[in-house]
Design a protein around this motif. Structure first.
Motif, PDB file in Angstrom:
ATOM      1  N   GLU A 191       9.456  -4.207   8.287  1.00 57.62           N
ATOM      2  CA  GLU A 191       8.663  -2.977   8.336  1.00 57.62           C
ATOM      3  C   GLU A 191       7.210  -3.271   8.687  1.00 57.62           C
ATOM      4  N   MET A 192       6.657  -4.335   8.121  1.00 57.44           N
ATOM      5  CA  MET A 192       5.274  -4.716   8.442  1.00 57.44           C
ATOM      6  C   MET A 192       5.162  -5.112   9.907  1.00 57.44           C
ATOM      7  N   GLN A 193       6.157  -5.820  10.406  1.00 54.60           N
ATOM      8  CA  GLN A 193       6.149  -6.216  11.814  1.00 54.60           C
ATOM      9  C   GLN A 193       6.228  -4.991  12.724  1.00 54.60           C
ATOM     10  N   GLN A 194       7.069  -4.035  12.356  1.00 57.29           N
ATOM     11  CA  GLN A 194       7.200  -2.819  13.158  1.00 57.29           C
ATOM     12  C   GLN A 194       5.903  -2.025  13.140  1.00 57.29           C
ATOM     13  N   VAL A 195       5.271  -1.939  11.980  1.00 61.08           N
ATOM     14  CA  VAL A 195       3.983  -1.243  11.872  1.00 61.08           C
ATOM     15  C   VAL A 195       2.930  -1.940  12.728  1.00 61.08           C
ATOM     16  N   ALA A 196       2.940  -3.261  12.739  1.00 61.10           N
ATOM     17  CA  ALA A 196       1.971  -4.008  13.556  1.00 61.10           C
ATOM     18  C   ALA A 196       2.103  -3.626  15.027  1.00 61.10           C
ATOM     19  N   VAL A 197       3.335  -3.503  15.496  1.00 60.74           N
ATOM     20  CA  VAL A 197       3.566  -3.110  16.891  1.00 60.74           C
ATOM     21  C   VAL A 197       3.108  -1.671  17.118  1.00 60.74           C
ATOM     22  N   ASP A 217      -0.535 -10.419  10.773  1.00 61.17           N
ATOM     23  CA  ASP A 217      -1.219 -10.993   9.606  1.00 61.17           C
ATOM     24  C   ASP A 217      -2.240 -10.019   9.023  1.00 61.17           C
ATOM     25  N   THR A 218      -2.836  -9.186   9.877  1.00 58.11           N
ATOM     26  CA  THR A 218      -3.767  -8.158   9.396  1.00 58.11           C
ATOM     27  C   THR A 218      -3.011  -7.117   8.587  1.00 58.11           C
ATOM     28  N   VAL A 219      -1.846  -6.712   9.068  1.00 57.66           N
ATOM     29  CA  VAL A 219      -1.011  -5.757   8.328  1.00 57.66           C
ATOM     30  C   VAL A 219      -0.658  -6.355   6.973  1.00 57.66           C
ATOM     31  N   LEU A 220      -0.179  -7.579   6.961  1.00 61.34           N
ATOM     32  CA  LEU A 220       0.191  -8.256   5.715  1.00 61.34           C
ATOM     33  C   LEU A 220      -0.985  -8.284   4.747  1.00 61.34           C
ATOM     34  N   SER A 221      -2.150  -8.668   5.230  1.00 61.06           N
ATOM     35  CA  SER A 221      -3.348  -8.755   4.392  1.00 61.06           C
ATOM     36  C   SER A 221      -3.752  -7.398   3.821  1.00 61.06           C
ATOM     37  N   ARG A 222      -3.727  -6.374   4.665  1.00 60.50           N
ATOM     38  CA  ARG A 222      -4.134  -5.040   4.206  1.00 60.50           C
ATOM     39  C   ARG A 222      -3.129  -4.445   3.222  1.00 60.50           C
ATOM     40  N   VAL A 223      -1.848  -4.692   3.445  1.00 59.14           N
ATOM     41  CA  VAL A 223      -0.842  -4.226   2.479  1.00 59.14           C
ATOM     42  C   VAL A 223      -1.057  -4.960   1.149  1.00 59.14           C
ATOM     43  N   LYS A 224      -1.304  -6.250   1.216  1.00 61.60           N
ATOM     44  CA  LYS A 224      -1.506  -7.062   0.010  1.00 61.60           C
ATOM     45  C   LYS A 224      -2.683  -6.562  -0.812  1.00 61.60           C
ATOM     46  N   HIS A 257       6.252  -7.687  -1.518  1.00 61.76           N
ATOM     47  CA  HIS A 257       6.503  -8.689  -0.470  1.00 61.76           C
ATOM     48  C   HIS A 257       5.193  -9.280   0.037  1.00 61.76           C
ATOM     49  N   ALA A 258       4.211  -8.405   0.267  1.00 61.22           N
ATOM     50  CA  ALA A 258       2.924  -8.884   0.776  1.00 61.22           C
ATOM     51  C   ALA A 258       2.254  -9.836  -0.208  1.00 61.22           C
ATOM     52  N   ARG A 259       2.315  -9.501  -1.468  1.00 65.38           N
ATOM     53  CA  ARG A 259       1.713 -10.374  -2.499  1.00 65.38           C
ATOM     54  C   ARG A 259       2.440 -11.708  -2.596  1.00 65.38           C
ATOM     55  N   ASN A 260       3.714 -11.728  -2.174  1.00 70.58           N
ATOM     56  CA  ASN A 260       4.473 -12.982  -2.112  1.00 70.58           C
ATOM     57  C   ASN A 260       4.263 -13.711  -0.784  1.00 70.58           C
ATOM     58  N   GLY A 261       3.436 -13.130   0.093  1.00 71.23           N
ATOM     59  CA  GLY A 261       3.157 -13.743   1.387  1.00 71.23           C
ATOM     60  C   GLY A 261       4.257 -13.532   2.413  1.00 71.23           C
TER      61      GLY A 261
END
Length: 122
Positions: free
Chosen positions: A16-22, A29-36, A7-11
């Motif tokens: 789950e990423m949103q929940q982790v961010a909280v 966007d940092t979570v998305l970038s680091r997962v990617k 999902h992260a590589r697809n942008g």
């Protein structure tokens, strides 16, 4: 079935990423970038909240374990394991690399925000 990294590589920013961010007090966007890039992994378990492991996350993998003897950390590792098995919360925090961060995420009585109901409490 797509994984979090797919999902992260697809942008795509997943729930789950949103929940982790909280939980981790990070920008989504940092979570998305680091997962990617693979520096942050999101572990999901049925019935439990997602847990982030890696860069910027409170949960870490003991990757140093192989170097314990080399860098003189073997005794510290033994003490930490002993304190975990005896449920010595304060003792664990004393030995933590960053003692303030786990205090923000893990209450002294359950359920733990990272472990759910899988960790026994006294």
């Amino acid at each position: 079935m797509l994984t979090q990294i797919d999902h992260a590589r697809n942008g795509e920013l997943t729930a789950e990423m949103q929940q982790v961010a909280v939980q981790e007090k990070m920008d989504p966007d940092t979570v998305l970038s680091r997962v990617k890039e693979g520096s942050l992994v999101i572990m999901t378990r049925h019935g439990n909240p997602p847990v982030a492991i890696g860069e910027g996350a409170a949960t870490k993998i003991a990757a140093h374990i192989g170097d314990s003897m080399k860098y003189g950390l073997a005794e510290k590792d033994r003490l930490l394991a002993k304190r975990r098995t005896s449920f010595d919360w304060e003792g664990q925090m004393e030995l933590a690399f960053d003692p303030d961060r786990p205090r923000d995420f893990c209450p002294m009585e359950g359920p733990c925000s990272m472990c759910g109901n899988t960790v026994p409490y006294r």
